[in-house]
Design a protein around this motif. Structure first.
Motif, PDB file in Angstrom:
ATOM      1  N   GLU A 332       0.806  -1.216   0.000  1.00  0.00           N
ATOM      2  CA  GLU A 332       0.000   0.000   0.000  1.00  0.00           C
ATOM      3  C   GLU A 332       0.839   1.266   0.000  1.00  0.00           C
ATOM      4  O   GLU A 332       0.288   2.368  -0.022  1.00  0.00           O
ATOM      5  CB  GLU A 332      -0.934  -0.010   1.204  1.00  0.00           C
ATOM      6  N   GLY A 333       2.163   1.133   0.071  1.00  0.00           N
ATOM      7  CA  GLY A 333       3.027   2.305  -0.003  1.00  0.00           C
ATOM      8  C   GLY A 333       3.528   2.805   1.325  1.00  0.00           C
ATOM      9  O   GLY A 333       4.061   3.913   1.393  1.00  0.00           O
ATOM     10  N   ASP A 334       3.387   2.035   2.387  1.00  0.00           N
ATOM     11  CA  ASP A 334       3.852   2.449   3.706  1.00  0.00           C
ATOM     12  C   ASP A 334       4.838   1.418   4.247  1.00  0.00           C
ATOM     13  O   ASP A 334       4.705   0.214   3.991  1.00  0.00           O
ATOM     14  CB  ASP A 334       2.680   2.586   4.678  1.00  0.00           C
ATOM     15  N   ILE A 335       5.793   1.898   4.997  1.00  0.00           N
ATOM     16  CA  ILE A 335       6.753   1.016   5.669  1.00  0.00           C
ATOM     17  C   ILE A 335       6.334   0.912   7.129  1.00  0.00           C
ATOM     18  O   ILE A 335       6.491   1.856   7.909  1.00  0.00           O
ATOM     19  CB  ILE A 335       8.188   1.546   5.541  1.00  0.00           C
ATOM     20  N   PRO A 375       9.573  -7.001  -2.761  1.00  0.00           N
ATOM     21  CA  PRO A 375       9.356  -5.821  -1.919  1.00  0.00           C
ATOM     22  C   PRO A 375       9.993  -4.571  -2.531  1.00  0.00           C
ATOM     23  O   PRO A 375      11.186  -4.547  -2.786  1.00  0.00           O
ATOM     24  CB  PRO A 375      10.038  -6.195  -0.608  1.00  0.00           C
ATOM     25  N   LEU A 376       9.180  -3.591  -2.760  1.00  0.00           N
ATOM     26  CA  LEU A 376       9.637  -2.338  -3.349  1.00  0.00           C
ATOM     27  C   LEU A 376       9.478  -1.224  -2.328  1.00  0.00           C
ATOM     28  O   LEU A 376       8.360  -0.865  -1.981  1.00  0.00           O
ATOM     29  CB  LEU A 376       8.819  -2.024  -4.606  1.00  0.00           C
ATOM     30  N   PRO A 377      10.578  -0.687  -1.798  1.00  0.00           N
ATOM     31  CA  PRO A 377      10.456   0.374  -0.781  1.00  0.00           C
ATOM     32  C   PRO A 377       9.742   1.578  -1.369  1.00  0.00           C
ATOM     33  O   PRO A 377      10.099   2.052  -2.460  1.00  0.00           O
ATOM     34  CB  PRO A 377      11.907   0.701  -0.427  1.00  0.00           C
ATOM     35  N   PRO A 378       8.729   2.082  -0.724  1.00  0.00           N
ATOM     36  CA  PRO A 378       8.003   3.233  -1.269  1.00  0.00           C
ATOM     37  C   PRO A 378       8.830   4.506  -1.198  1.00  0.00           C
ATOM     38  O   PRO A 378       9.612   4.714  -0.278  1.00  0.00           O
ATOM     39  CB  PRO A 378       6.767   3.321  -0.357  1.00  0.00           C
ATOM     40  N   CYS A 379       8.644   5.316  -2.200  1.00  0.00           N
ATOM     41  CA  CYS A 379       9.314   6.621  -2.253  1.00  0.00           C
ATOM     42  C   CYS A 379       8.237   7.692  -2.427  1.00  0.00           C
ATOM     43  O   CYS A 379       7.476   7.657  -3.399  1.00  0.00           O
ATOM     44  CB  CYS A 379      10.306   6.672  -3.414  1.00  0.00           C
ATOM     45  N   GLY A 404       4.128   5.334  -9.989  1.00  0.00           N
ATOM     46  CA  GLY A 404       3.587   5.764  -8.708  1.00  0.00           C
ATOM     47  C   GLY A 404       2.184   6.319  -8.847  1.00  0.00           C
ATOM     48  O   GLY A 404       1.563   6.256  -9.918  1.00  0.00           O
ATOM     49  N   LYS A 405       1.672   6.835  -7.772  1.00  0.00           N
ATOM     50  CA  LYS A 405       0.341   7.427  -7.756  1.00  0.00           C
ATOM     51  C   LYS A 405       0.442   8.896  -7.397  1.00  0.00           C
ATOM     52  O   LYS A 405       1.240   9.287  -6.550  1.00  0.00           O
ATOM     53  CB  LYS A 405      -0.552   6.713  -6.707  1.00  0.00           C
ATOM     54  N   VAL A 406      -0.389   9.702  -8.042  1.00  0.00           N
ATOM     55  CA  VAL A 406      -0.400  11.145  -7.795  1.00  0.00           C
ATOM     56  C   VAL A 406      -1.374  11.409  -6.655  1.00  0.00           C
ATOM     57  O   VAL A 406      -2.538  11.010  -6.751  1.00  0.00           O
ATOM     58  CB  VAL A 406      -0.812  11.904  -9.067  1.00  0.00           C
TER      59      VAL A 406
END
Length: 406
Positions: A332-335, A375-379, A404-406
Motif C-alpha cells: 500500500e506504499g507504507d513502511i 518488496p519495493l520500498p516506497p518513495c 507511482g500514484k499522484v
C-alpha cells in the motif's frame, strides 16, 4: 557467435533456485475441480473430501448459503427470506456462487465446485450456466464425472433416511437391520480368512462389548428416521430422468471439449472412502498446500519456526526479503514494522504482519504482496511551487516514470 559464447558461458540453469521456484509458484494457477453426476450420486461428499485433502475452497449452493448467512452481512436478505418461510431464489444462489469463485481466497487456494450447473432453470438455462463456467477467470483444471446406473442410483436414493432433529442422512446399509447383519457376516468371514485365531478371539470379545453398549441407542435413533419426499422411488426416478433430458447432453459436449488427461470418470457404486482414496491424487502435480503458523513472542519467533513442521530433512524456515516489514503495508506504499503476534510462515520463509486485518488479508491470498516488484520500498515525493508553475505536469511525469500514484 556472441550468442553461442553466452550460451557456453552459462550452459546450465539452476532448477533449484529458491527465488525462481517461489516466483513460479506465486505465478501458478491454483488447482480447480468441478464434479458432475446424477442427483444423489455423491458429488457433494466427494467434493468435500477433496477440498479437505487439497486445502481447496469447497463451493456448493447450500454450503455457500449457510456461509453467507453466518459470515457475510450483506446477505441479510437470505435471513429475511428464510424467516418468512420463503425459499432463496435461484438468482441469489447463483450470484453467491459466482462471487465466491472470484474471491481472493479462491484465487489462492483454488476450488472444488459441486452442484453447478443445477437442474433448476429458473434463472439461467443449463447451457448458460456452462457458458459461465467456461468464462470463469479460474477455469477448471479437472472434470470429475461420477457415473452410476439408473437402477442402482434410484435404489440407493430410495433407501436414504433422515434424522428429523440433526438432519443427518443415513444410507440403507446403516439403518436396515437385514443389510447390517449381512455386512457383519461378510466382515467376520474376511477376518477369519486373514487373521490368526488369537487375534480373532480378541476382536470378537471387543466386538461383543461394543455391540452391548450401542444397540439400544442406535435402535432409538434409527426408529425416528423419516423418508424425505425426494427420496421416494418415484420422485428419484423423475429426478434422474430430468437430469438425462436437460443436463446430460450439454455436459457431454463440455466433457468432449476437455483434454482426456484431465477428464476423470469414476464408478458411483463404490464406497465414498474408496472412491476418494483413488481419486484424491488427481491434483497432486498442480496443487500446493500452504501452512500458516502463528506465534506470540519475538524472541522465540525464529527459534520456533526453525523447528516447526519442517518441509524436508535439513530444511529450515528462513527470513524473507521483507524482514520485519509488513508485506501488506508495503504494498500500500507504507513502511510499517510487523508485530510478532501476527507472524506467519509461508513457502519456507517468515513474514511478520502489522495488524489482524493485514494478517487476515495476507492469509486469504498472499500472492499480490509477494510477486515482483515487491518488496519495493516506497518513495514519496512532494512537488510544490507557485500557481501555473507546472506542478501537476511534473507529478504526472514522475508517477508515470516510476509507476507511482499522484
Amino acid at each position: 557467435m556472441a550468442s553461442q559464447e553466452e550460451k557456453q558461458a552459462q550452459p546450465f540453469t539452476d532448477i533449484f533456485d529458491e527465488d525462481e521456484a517461489e516466483k513460479s509458484f506465486l505465478l501458478s494457477k491454483p488447482t480447480c475441480l468441478i464434479i458432475f453426476g446424477k442427483p444423489g450420486s455423491g458429488k457433494k461428499t466427494l467434493a468435500r473430501k477433496l477440498a479437505q485433502r487439497w486445502n481447496c475452497i469447497f463451493i456448493e449452493g447450500k454450503h455457500i448459503c449457510i456461509w453467507n448467512i453466518a459470515v457475510v452481512s450483506q446477505y441479510l436478505l437470505c435471513q429475511e427470506l428464510l424467516f418468512k418461510g420463503e425459499s432463496i431464489s435461484e438468482e441469489l444462489v447463483t450470484e453467491m456462487i459466482l462471487q465466491k469463485l472470484e474471491s481472493p481466497e479462491v484465487a489462492h487456494f483454488g476450488y472444488v465446485l459441486s452442484g453447478f450447473p443445477s437442474l433448476s432453470e429458473e434463472y439461467m438455462t443449463v447451457s448458460q450456466q456452462i457458458e459461465r463456467i467456461k468464462n470463469l477467470k479460474l477455469k477448471p483444471d479437472f472434470l470429475i464425472n461420477i457415473k452410476c446406473p439408473d437402477y442402482d442410483l434410484c435404489q440407493r436414493i430410495s433407501g436414504q433416511r433422515q434424522h428429523p432433529d440433526s438432519g443427518q442422512v443415513y444410507q440403507r446399509s446403516e439403518w436396515d437391520p437385514k443389510v447390517t447383519e449381512k455386512h457383519k457376516k461378510e466382515k467376520n468371514q474376511h477376518e477369519e480368512e486373514d487373521e490368526e485365531e488369537e487375534q480373532e478371539e480378541e476382536e470378537e470379545g471387543g466386538g461383543e462389548e461394543e455391540t452391548a453398549k450401542d444397540p439400544h441407542k442406535e435402535a432409538e435413533s434409527f426408529h425416528q428416521l423419516v423418508q424425505r419426499p425426494e427420496d421416494i422411488l418415484e420422485n428419484a426416478e423423475k429426478r434422474v430422468g430430468t437430469y438425462k433430458d436437460i443436463m446430460l447432453h450439454p455436459l457431454e459436449e463440455l466433457m468432449a471439449e476437455q483434454d482426456c488427461q484431465y477428464l476423470i470418470e469414476v464408478d458411483g457404486n463404490q464406497q465414498p472412502d474408496d472412491l476418494f482414496e483413488k481419486k484424491a491424487c488427481v491434483a497432486s502435480d498442480k496443487n500446493f498446500i500452504c501452512c500458516y503458523c502463528c506465534f506470540n513472542k519475538q524472541d522465540e519467533l525464529f527459534r520456533v519456526l526453525s523447528s516447526y513442521k519442517l518441509i524436508a530433512p535439513r530444511y529450515r524456515w528462513r527470513r524473507s526479503r521483507w524482514g520485519q516489514a509488513c508485506p501488506v503495508a508495503l504494498k500500500e506504499g507504507d513502511i510499517v514494522m510487523g508485530h510478532p503476534d501476527f507472524a506467519v510462515s509461508f513457502l519456507g520463509k517468515m513474514y511478520v504482519l502489522s495488524s489482524p486485518e493485514a494478517l487476515k488479508t495476507f492469509m486469504l491470498n498472499p500472492r499480490p504482496y509477494l510477486l515482483p516488484p515487491m518488496p519495493l520500498p516506497p518513495c514519496k515525493v512532494l512537488v510544490f511551487g507557485p500557481p501555473f508553475s507546472g506542478r501537476t505536469t511534473i507529478c504526472n511525469l514522475i508517477a508515470h516514470k516510476y509507476k507511482g500514484k499522484v
